[in-house]
Design a protein around this motif. Sequence first.
Motif, PDB file in Angstrom:
ATOM      1  N   ASP A 182       0.797  -1.227   0.000  1.00 50.57           N
ATOM      2  CA  ASP A 182       0.000   0.000   0.000  1.00 50.57           C
ATOM      3  C   ASP A 182       0.830   1.279   0.000  1.00 50.57           C
ATOM      4  N   TYR A 183       2.081   1.200   0.452  1.00 50.90           N
ATOM      5  CA  TYR A 183       2.878   2.421   0.557  1.00 50.90           C
ATOM      6  C   TYR A 183       4.166   2.358  -0.272  1.00 50.90           C
ATOM      7  N   PHE A 184       4.995   1.375   0.034  1.00 49.83           N
ATOM      8  CA  PHE A 184       6.300   1.345  -0.635  1.00 49.83           C
ATOM      9  C   PHE A 184       6.153   1.165  -2.142  1.00 49.83           C
ATOM     10  N   ARG A 185       5.335   0.208  -2.552  1.00 57.82           N
ATOM     11  CA  ARG A 185       5.208  -0.063  -3.987  1.00 57.82           C
ATOM     12  C   ARG A 185       4.517   1.083  -4.720  1.00 57.82           C
ATOM     13  N   VAL A 186       3.650   1.809  -4.009  1.00 51.79           N
ATOM     14  CA  VAL A 186       2.947   2.929  -4.638  1.00 51.79           C
ATOM     15  C   VAL A 186       3.884   4.114  -4.849  1.00 51.79           C
ATOM     16  N   PHE A 187       4.694   4.426  -3.826  1.00 55.64           N
ATOM     17  CA  PHE A 187       5.518   5.634  -3.888  1.00 55.64           C
ATOM     18  C   PHE A 187       6.943   5.384  -4.397  1.00 55.64           C
ATOM     19  N   TRP A 188       7.483   4.206  -4.118  1.00 58.36           N
ATOM     20  CA  TRP A 188       8.867   3.935  -4.513  1.00 58.36           C
ATOM     21  C   TRP A 188       9.013   2.657  -5.339  1.00 58.36           C
ATOM     22  N   GLY A 189       7.904   2.132  -5.807  1.00 63.65           N
ATOM     23  CA  GLY A 189       7.940   0.866  -6.531  1.00 63.65           C
ATOM     24  C   GLY A 189       8.683   0.927  -7.850  1.00 63.65           C
ATOM     25  N   SER A 190       8.773   2.112  -8.451  1.00 64.56           N
ATOM     26  CA  SER A 190       9.443   2.231  -9.747  1.00 64.56           C
ATOM     27  C   SER A 190      10.960   2.123  -9.633  1.00 64.56           C
ATOM     28  N   LYS A 191      11.485   2.349  -8.426  1.00 61.79           N
ATOM     29  CA  LYS A 191      12.934   2.268  -8.233  1.00 61.79           C
ATOM     30  C   LYS A 191      13.362   0.809  -8.071  1.00 61.79           C
ATOM     31  N   PRO A 192      14.557   0.465  -8.537  1.00 63.77           N
ATOM     32  CA  PRO A 192      15.038  -0.921  -8.381  1.00 63.77           C
ATOM     33  C   PRO A 192      15.172  -1.294  -6.900  1.00 63.77           C
ATOM     34  N   HIS A 193      14.661  -2.440  -6.541  1.00 68.53           N
ATOM     35  CA  HIS A 193      14.759  -2.873  -5.146  1.00 68.53           C
ATOM     36  C   HIS A 193      14.573  -4.383  -5.064  1.00 68.53           C
ATOM     37  N   ASN A 194      15.063  -4.939  -3.962  1.00 71.28           N
ATOM     38  CA  ASN A 194      14.896  -6.365  -3.689  1.00 71.28           C
ATOM     39  C   ASN A 194      13.642  -6.524  -2.828  1.00 71.28           C
TER      40      ASN A 194
END
Length: 312
Positions: A182-194
């Motif tokens: 609900d939060y991380f993927r919405v606001f920062w999901g476009s950045k590469p992450h594990n």
Amino acid sequence: FLSLSYLGTDQSQVQRYLGAGEERTSKLGLLFNGVFKVPMQFSILSIGVLLFVFYQFIQPPVFFNTTETARAPIEVQQELSKIDASFAEVFQNKKTALFAANWNEARSLATEQEELRSEYMSILEAAIPNFQSKDMDYVFVTFILNFLPKGLIGLLLAVIISAAMSSTAGEVSALATTTYVDYFRVFWGSKPHNEKRVIRGFTAVWGIAAIFVALAAPLYENLIQLVNVLGSLFYGTILGIFLVGLFVKSIGAKPIFLAGLSAQATVLTCHYLNSTEVISIGYLWYNVIGSLTVLLLSFTIQQWMNRDVVGD
């Protein structure tokens, strides 16, 4: 309102409905949850009633948290022993009155018991630094340790620890997943992450938060009250959002969101004023206040937005 919020909106309950393979399975899950939840709660509450009756005829300690009592200095222990003796005498007299169905005398002796208990705790509070006066959570533990067979005690403790670990693991995992989706993927999901590392990080954060909540538990009368207070701070607002979303289709997301924020601020303000004794209301009313505030404000905001659209 608290029960509606818990059974209808809490992550631990709703997850089983959302995870169902089909609508029929989800409905069956809801039905079985209602069928089994009420008898289970009744059984849990019945334990308290049975313990109350049990300690009317079997002498309880004056103060159930014996660990705190053991911290008292020797001279204080001697003073406490005198109160113990008086308490035992009053208890025996009350027990005799109960067997004789002399209710007035039994009530009078029960009041005398409470006075002795208050005196006992006052002495401990004066003699022990950082004295923990809350002993309600030790009543059942005392019964287990003093009256159950040793093997059964071990089995019961294993069951309690297993249930606590299972419940805590499920709640922390659900919170971590919800935070990520609900939060991380919405606001920062476009950045590469594990993804796994991020969720594990959120799991650790929520685990630490749970530890801090547990450390705050002694500030309340008992753990049940703590859980209900924390739930009442947020459940009412969540219930209001669910009710509007399910039954009032004409209200959009923005009015509901704004109403939810306002309702949550209102509930937290009420809790602060209640804690500082500016007002005096039961914490269960927070659920009603939160729900009704969301319903009223979301409708009002939607009407106001509709007028602006018509005016334009």
